[in-house]
Design an enzyme around this catalytic site. Structure first.
Site, PDB file in Angstrom:
ATOM      1  N   ALA A 148      -5.932  65.495 -78.307  1.00  0.00           N
ATOM      2  CA  ALA A 148      -4.720  64.675 -78.354  1.00  0.00           C
ATOM      3  C   ALA A 148      -4.694  63.813 -79.617  1.00  0.00           C
ATOM      4  CB  ALA A 148      -4.619  63.802 -77.095  1.00  0.00           C
TER       5      ALA A 148
ATOM      6  N   SER B 217      -9.230  64.200 -74.929  1.00  0.00           N
ATOM      7  CA  SER B 217      -8.928  63.075 -75.825  1.00  0.00           C
ATOM      8  C   SER B 217      -8.976  63.490 -77.293  1.00  0.00           C
ATOM      9  CB  SER B 217      -9.899  61.924 -75.575  1.00  0.00           C
ATOM     10  OG  SER B 217     -11.220  62.373 -75.780  1.00  0.00           O
TER      11      SER B 217
ATOM     12  N   GLY C  45     -13.558  65.387 -70.535  1.00  0.00           N
ATOM     13  CA  GLY C  45     -12.945  66.642 -70.096  1.00  0.00           C
ATOM     14  C   GLY C  45     -11.440  66.520 -69.969  1.00  0.00           C
TER      15      GLY C  45
ATOM     16  N   ASP D 264      -7.292  73.411 -75.702  1.00  0.00           N
ATOM     17  CA  ASP D 264      -6.973  71.977 -75.642  1.00  0.00           C
ATOM     18  C   ASP D 264      -5.863  71.601 -76.613  1.00  0.00           C
ATOM     19  OD1 ASP D 264      -9.286  72.027 -74.136  1.00  0.00           O
ATOM     20  OD2 ASP D 264      -9.997  70.107 -74.923  1.00  0.00           O
TER      21      ASP D 264
ATOM     22  N   PRO E 289      -9.852  58.734 -71.544  1.00  0.00           N
ATOM     23  CA  PRO E 289     -11.251  58.429 -71.844  1.00  0.00           C
ATOM     24  C   PRO E 289     -11.883  59.510 -72.730  1.00  0.00           C
ATOM     25  CG  PRO E 289     -10.871  58.538 -69.450  1.00  0.00           C
ATOM     26  CD  PRO E 289      -9.592  58.916 -70.118  1.00  0.00           C
TER      27      PRO E 289
HETATM   28  O1  PMV Z   1     -14.385  68.849 -72.074  1.00  0.00           O
HETATM   29  P1  PMV Z   1     -13.418  69.260 -73.137  1.00  0.00           P
HETATM   30  O2  PMV Z   1     -12.093  68.601 -73.039  1.00  0.00           O
HETATM   31  O3  PMV Z   1     -14.059  69.164 -74.504  1.00  0.00           O
HETATM   32  O4  PMV Z   1     -13.078  70.804 -72.873  1.00  0.00           O
HETATM   33  C1  PMV Z   1     -13.923  71.829 -73.277  1.00  0.00           C
HETATM   34  C2  PMV Z   1     -13.419  73.184 -72.817  1.00  0.00           C
HETATM   35  C3  PMV Z   1     -14.362  74.328 -73.168  1.00  0.00           C
HETATM   36  O5  PMV Z   1     -13.768  75.527 -72.663  1.00  0.00           O
HETATM   37  C4  PMV Z   1     -15.732  74.150 -72.510  1.00  0.00           C
HETATM   38  C5  PMV Z   1     -14.555  74.456 -74.677  1.00  0.00           C
HETATM   39  C6  PMV Z   1     -13.300  74.898 -75.406  1.00  0.00           C
HETATM   40  O6  PMV Z   1     -13.163  74.557 -76.601  1.00  0.00           O
HETATM   41  O7  PMV Z   1     -12.469  75.629 -74.843  1.00  0.00           O
END
Ligand code: PMV
Length: 328
Positions: free
Chosen positions: A123, A120, A117, A165, A113
């Site tokens: 990826a 996505s 978090g 990520d 989704p």
């Molecule tokens: O929610 P996501 O998958 O965008 O993860 C963000 C993770 C953070 O540490 C808040 C930002 C980052 O780029 O590391």
């Protein structure tokens, strides 16, 4: 020719947000993948079919210039979500292959989704760069794909991105990221259960909120540093395969993230439902604000508890994905 690549989403075992300020983080890739199929065109245009991004589907076609936005009647944020990462990933592939005028038909399918978090966007960027470069006859190794995908996130998220990520999605498994220093870790097969509240969040906005708190209060900066200490403790538990200790530290990490004001009522309810359901630990994962939690549980108590929680739209067991980016 047509080329398809896939790359996994991720959960954060520890360290989101603090990683933006140079603390270490440990994200883990999960078996929910984005697949990007790329076909080179005989002109310089880009056609993107993102009908499966867990948002309303649409197809757009637009020219090679980045100024020319597609003329379709959808909200700009939705358009941005579907085209921003793809545009930038295609630019990286063109640069890597030294083919600035290459045009593509791009099809995106994702089991992850959006904005939840679960990684996505990383990826899609990783799989997109891998597929588009291979389509142009260039083979990048996974670390190069990760580096180019990081540049995509950095550009699209206005500089508010860490390498976590994209490195995790490109390499697979559990990884450790501290600033520009990225490595893979040996991890036991952790029994992750994910709860998703059905909403998305704006990562840039949440990162900016933590930045403001950190600038305003010394104790908020200390909280970020405490997350770093916790991650270092967590790495020792991971090495020792001490899943109970990992769970305790996940609970602690969630508390520190709540203090930094990135939790939400839905996430709190899911975290507590998971704990009541017997989780060894539970925390929000990713930027917070809405989206997902991750819990550790090798029984089925947490999945049952989450499925009975009104705020939880979807719950699933998430295997650690050992394969990062790969050709399909
Ligand atoms: O929610 P996501 O998958 O965008 O993860 C963000 C993770 C953070 O540490 C808040 C930002 C980052 O780029 O590391």
């Amino acid at each position: 020719m047509t080329t398809t690549s896939s790359a996994p989403g991720k959960v954060y075992l520890f360290g989101e947000h603090a990683v933006v300020y140079g603390e270490p983080a440990v994200p883990c890739a999960i078996e929910r993948r984005a697949r990007v199929t790329v076909t080179e065109r005989d002109d310089d245009r880009l056609r993107v079919d993102a009908s499966d991004l867990s948002i309303e589907g649409f197809t757009v076609e637009y020219g090679g210039s980045t100024d020319e936005r597609p003329a379709v009647d959808v909200p700009p944020s939705l358009l941005e979500a579907a085209t921003g990462y793809v545009d930038s990933a295609v630019a990286q592939a063109r640069a890597a292959a030294d083919r600035p005028d290459a045009g593509f038909d791009v099809e995106i399918e994702s089991e992850i989704p959006l904005g939840a978090g679960l990684g996505s966007s990383a990826a899609v960027a990783v799989a997109g760069i891998d597929a588009a470069t291979r389509e142009l006859g260039v083979d990048l190794d996974a670390r190069e794909v990760a580096d180019r995908a990081y540049r995509v996130e950095h550009e699209v998220q206005d500089g508010e991105a860490s390498r976590a990520d994209t490195f995790c999605s490109a390499m697979g498994g559990a990884v450790r990221v501290e600033g520009d220093d990225c490595s893979t870790l040996d991890a036991p097969d952790l029994p992750f259960v994910v709860g998703y509240d059905g909403t998305g969040h704006d990562t840039g906005e949440l990162v900016a909120g933590v930045r403001a708190l950190r600038e305003e209060y010394g104790f908020a900066a200390d909280t970020v540093a405490a997350i770093g200490d916790l991650v270092r403790e967590g790495e020792r538990a991971l090495e020792a395969g001490d899943v109970e200790e990992l769970g305790r530290l996940m609970n602690f990490n969630h508390g520190l993230l709540s203090a930094l004001d990135v939790s939400a009522r839905t996430l709190e309810n899911m975290v507590w439902a998971a704990r009541d359901g017997g989780a060894l630990g539970a925390k929000l994962t990713g930027a917070g604000g809405g989206g997902s939690i991750v819990a550790l549980d090798d029984g089925d108590g947490v999945e049952t508890a989450l499925s009975l929680t009104p705020e939880c739209a979807e719950t699933f067991r998430a295997e650690l994905a050992t394969a990062g980016v790969r050709a399909e």
